[in-house]
Design a protein around this motif. Sequence first.
Motif, PDB file in Angstrom:
ATOM      1  N   VAL A  75       0.863  -1.179   0.000  1.00  0.00           N
ATOM      2  CA  VAL A  75       0.000   0.000   0.000  1.00  0.00           C
ATOM      3  C   VAL A  75       0.898   1.227   0.000  1.00  0.00           C
ATOM      4  O   VAL A  75       1.686   1.434   0.934  1.00  0.00           O
ATOM      5  N   LEU A  76       0.826   2.028  -1.037  1.00  0.00           N
ATOM      6  CA  LEU A  76       1.692   3.204  -1.146  1.00  0.00           C
ATOM      7  C   LEU A  76       1.270   4.303  -0.189  1.00  0.00           C
ATOM      8  O   LEU A  76       2.104   5.052   0.319  1.00  0.00           O
ATOM      9  N   SER A  77      -0.030   4.416   0.038  1.00  0.00           N
ATOM     10  CA  SER A  77      -0.529   5.414   0.979  1.00  0.00           C
ATOM     11  C   SER A  77      -1.847   4.928   1.560  1.00  0.00           C
ATOM     12  O   SER A  77      -2.717   4.456   0.823  1.00  0.00           O
ATOM     13  N   THR A  78      -2.004   5.039   2.859  1.00  0.00           N
ATOM     14  CA  THR A  78      -3.242   4.615   3.512  1.00  0.00           C
ATOM     15  C   THR A  78      -4.304   5.705   3.463  1.00  0.00           C
ATOM     16  O   THR A  78      -5.440   5.474   3.851  1.00  0.00           O
ATOM     17  N   GLN A  79      -3.918   6.897   3.001  1.00  0.00           N
ATOM     18  CA  GLN A  79      -4.854   7.997   2.872  1.00  0.00           C
ATOM     19  C   GLN A  79      -4.629   8.689   1.531  1.00  0.00           C
ATOM     20  O   GLN A  79      -3.508   8.779   1.051  1.00  0.00           O
ATOM     21  N   HIS A  80      -5.726   9.145   0.940  1.00  0.00           N
ATOM     22  CA  HIS A  80      -5.620  10.041  -0.200  1.00  0.00           C
ATOM     23  C   HIS A  80      -6.134  11.390   0.285  1.00  0.00           C
ATOM     24  O   HIS A  80      -6.864  11.458   1.273  1.00  0.00           O
ATOM     25  N   TYR A  81      -5.703  12.451  -0.384  1.00  0.00           N
ATOM     26  CA  TYR A  81      -6.025  13.782   0.106  1.00  0.00           C
ATOM     27  C   TYR A  81      -6.735  14.610  -0.956  1.00  0.00           C
ATOM     28  O   TYR A  81      -6.635  14.346  -2.154  1.00  0.00           O
ATOM     29  N   LEU A  82      -7.452  15.602  -0.502  1.00  0.00           N
ATOM     30  CA  LEU A  82      -8.104  16.583  -1.357  1.00  0.00           C
ATOM     31  C   LEU A  82      -7.618  17.944  -0.879  1.00  0.00           C
ATOM     32  O   LEU A  82      -7.741  18.268   0.301  1.00  0.00           O
ATOM     33  N   TRP A  83      -7.037  18.727  -1.792  1.00  0.00           N
ATOM     34  CA  TRP A  83      -6.551  20.034  -1.359  1.00  0.00           C
ATOM     35  C   TRP A  83      -7.007  21.127  -2.309  1.00  0.00           C
ATOM     36  O   TRP A  83      -7.323  20.871  -3.464  1.00  0.00           O
ATOM     37  N   ALA A  84      -7.046  22.334  -1.790  1.00  0.00           N
ATOM     38  CA  ALA A  84      -7.346  23.510  -2.591  1.00  0.00           C
ATOM     39  C   ALA A  84      -6.255  24.540  -2.333  1.00  0.00           C
ATOM     40  O   ALA A  84      -5.797  24.694  -1.193  1.00  0.00           O
ATOM     41  N   PRO A  85      -5.833  25.271  -3.350  1.00  0.00           N
ATOM     42  CA  PRO A  85      -4.814  26.303  -3.163  1.00  0.00           C
ATOM     43  C   PRO A  85      -5.297  27.444  -2.277  1.00  0.00           C
ATOM     44  O   PRO A  85      -4.505  28.189  -1.724  1.00  0.00           O
ATOM     45  N   GLN A  86      -6.627  27.597  -2.142  1.00  0.00           N
ATOM     46  CA  GLN A  86      -7.197  28.619  -1.281  1.00  0.00           C
ATOM     47  C   GLN A  86      -8.206  27.952  -0.347  1.00  0.00           C
ATOM     48  O   GLN A  86      -8.515  26.779  -0.480  1.00  0.00           O
ATOM     49  N   ARG A  87      -8.742  28.694   0.592  1.00  0.00           N
ATOM     50  CA  ARG A  87      -9.682  28.134   1.554  1.00  0.00           C
ATOM     51  C   ARG A  87     -10.974  27.732   0.872  1.00  0.00           C
ATOM     52  O   ARG A  87     -11.421  28.372  -0.073  1.00  0.00           O
ATOM     53  N   PHE A  88     -11.594  26.644   1.322  1.00  0.00           N
ATOM     54  CA  PHE A  88     -12.869  26.213   0.791  1.00  0.00           C
ATOM     55  C   PHE A  88     -13.962  27.209   1.170  1.00  0.00           C
ATOM     56  O   PHE A  88     -13.875  27.895   2.193  1.00  0.00           O
ATOM     57  N   THR A  89     -15.011  27.232   0.366  1.00  0.00           N
ATOM     58  CA  THR A  89     -16.183  28.006   0.744  1.00  0.00           C
ATOM     59  C   THR A  89     -16.912  27.270   1.865  1.00  0.00           C
ATOM     60  O   THR A  89     -16.792  26.051   2.015  1.00  0.00           O
ATOM     61  N   ASN A 226      12.054  14.674  -2.376  1.00  0.00           N
ATOM     62  CA  ASN A 226      11.290  13.497  -1.967  1.00  0.00           C
ATOM     63  C   ASN A 226      10.135  13.914  -1.071  1.00  0.00           C
ATOM     64  O   ASN A 226      10.180  13.809   0.144  1.00  0.00           O
ATOM     65  N   TYR A 227       9.076  14.430  -1.717  1.00  0.00           N
ATOM     66  CA  TYR A 227       7.845  14.776  -1.025  1.00  0.00           C
ATOM     67  C   TYR A 227       6.745  13.842  -1.538  1.00  0.00           C
ATOM     68  O   TYR A 227       6.113  14.121  -2.551  1.00  0.00           O
ATOM     69  N   PRO A 228       6.523  12.725  -0.872  1.00  0.00           N
ATOM     70  CA  PRO A 228       5.448  11.827  -1.329  1.00  0.00           C
ATOM     71  C   PRO A 228       4.097  12.540  -1.266  1.00  0.00           C
ATOM     72  O   PRO A 228       3.760  13.158  -0.254  1.00  0.00           O
ATOM     73  N   LEU A 229       3.333  12.456  -2.339  1.00  0.00           N
ATOM     74  CA  LEU A 229       2.041  13.121  -2.386  1.00  0.00           C
ATOM     75  C   LEU A 229       1.038  12.247  -3.128  1.00  0.00           C
ATOM     76  O   LEU A 229       1.334  11.739  -4.216  1.00  0.00           O
ATOM     77  N   TYR A 230      -0.120  12.082  -2.527  1.00  0.00           N
ATOM     78  CA  TYR A 230      -1.218  11.317  -3.115  1.00  0.00           C
ATOM     79  C   TYR A 230      -2.473  12.166  -2.901  1.00  0.00           C
ATOM     80  O   TYR A 230      -3.075  12.138  -1.822  1.00  0.00           O
ATOM     81  N   ALA A 231      -2.866  12.937  -3.914  1.00  0.00           N
ATOM     82  CA  ALA A 231      -3.909  13.929  -3.667  1.00  0.00           C
ATOM     83  C   ALA A 231      -4.585  14.413  -4.943  1.00  0.00           C
ATOM     84  O   ALA A 231      -3.984  14.423  -6.017  1.00  0.00           O
ATOM     85  N   HIS A 232      -5.850  14.836  -4.786  1.00  0.00           N
ATOM     86  CA  HIS A 232      -6.591  15.548  -5.822  1.00  0.00           C
ATOM     87  C   HIS A 232      -6.556  17.036  -5.489  1.00  0.00           C
ATOM     88  O   HIS A 232      -6.730  17.423  -4.324  1.00  0.00           O
ATOM     89  N   CYS A 233      -6.369  17.867  -6.503  1.00  0.00           N
ATOM     90  CA  CYS A 233      -6.463  19.306  -6.313  1.00  0.00           C
ATOM     91  C   CYS A 233      -7.846  19.760  -6.752  1.00  0.00           C
ATOM     92  O   CYS A 233      -8.275  19.479  -7.875  1.00  0.00           O
TER      93      CYS A 233
END
Length: 384
Positions: A75-89, A226-233
Amino acid sequence: LFCRLRLSLFCEFLFDWGAWGGGLTHKSQGILHGGMKYALQGLLTKDAQAMADMPYHWKQCLAGKGDVDLSQVPVLSTQHYLWAPQRFTSKFTGFLASATLTSKVEPLAKENYPTVFQHSSFKGEVFSLDEIVVDVPALVRELVKANQDAVFKVEPICEDGFHFDKEGRLLSATVYMAGQSVEVSAQHFIFAAGAGNECITKKIKNKEIAMQRRPLHMVMVKVPFNYPLYAHCLGFGSRPRITVTTHHTQDGSTIWYLGGLLSEEGVGRSSAAQIQAARDELRSLFPWLDFSQAEFATFMVDRAEPQQKNGLKPETSFTKVVHNMTIAWPTKLALAPKLAADVMNYLQGTGLLPRPFDTRALRAWPIPPLARPIWEEAFCKNVA
């Protein structure tokens, strides 16, 4: 993949051309998501609901407790992430907080952000999705391991290799390899070959079954950090602006693998133009990182799926029985268990039982090799 493994209860042989997982499978990012990426407009779409149960099913298998033992798959990552460059509404934050999908969504404190987002220049927000990312080449290897005695490499099957009776039932299929041929007959045939299904769909000419191709222009980046990242923008539409997963080559290099809207909108671009678009996007999203020494590579790939009205994305996996044939597409890696369950449920309801067969003609035939990871092909061309 699940379909191929679980069907061993009924069919003793699997024929494949090319390398194992060498089509769309080994180009997958390995995200076993539960549909949140399809709910980015604040609505629980049919796509999202169809995916909701998938993370739990996969986790059971990865723990060795499911119907397929995948406990040796990393398992490469036990969590996936969702990020936004700015704050969510506040409206969207409220939707995430009330989401009822199996894929749970949790806001993260800054100190729990992935390392790359802990920089002071990052002013956005990060949520954790209860989804995992697996090593797809290792997944294919584990599925093959349990079935290697029943898998044979063949040359691509042409339409002339299929033999039907007057009612349209498939009597046999002739397969070829290195100048040899074998005629294969069966009580029931399952076609789950992705783009390879096109040969049978054209032959049977059933109006309810046709294949569509939706292309992607994927990007791989050999990053100098080496910044492992698993995420949707999060973007402004219903699809992720960019999706990042991290992989490592045999020589230890770190690869960021980029999908999402970047890969969909990049279909009309040349490789050079797509690389420039990726550079611009990464510079915009990660202004604190230096990509000047990064190496880029791109490739085109078609998603093979059942035909949809206006060429849209299918909402779930697809199976259709025509006489003694099942035509199947998972449409997404995460939906492979659902596809397998649908096919198995049908077969168990038919009352079919295995019959004796003569295997001598296949004893000298080779098994397909494992496909090399796409990032190895791009950045480690001289490594055996």
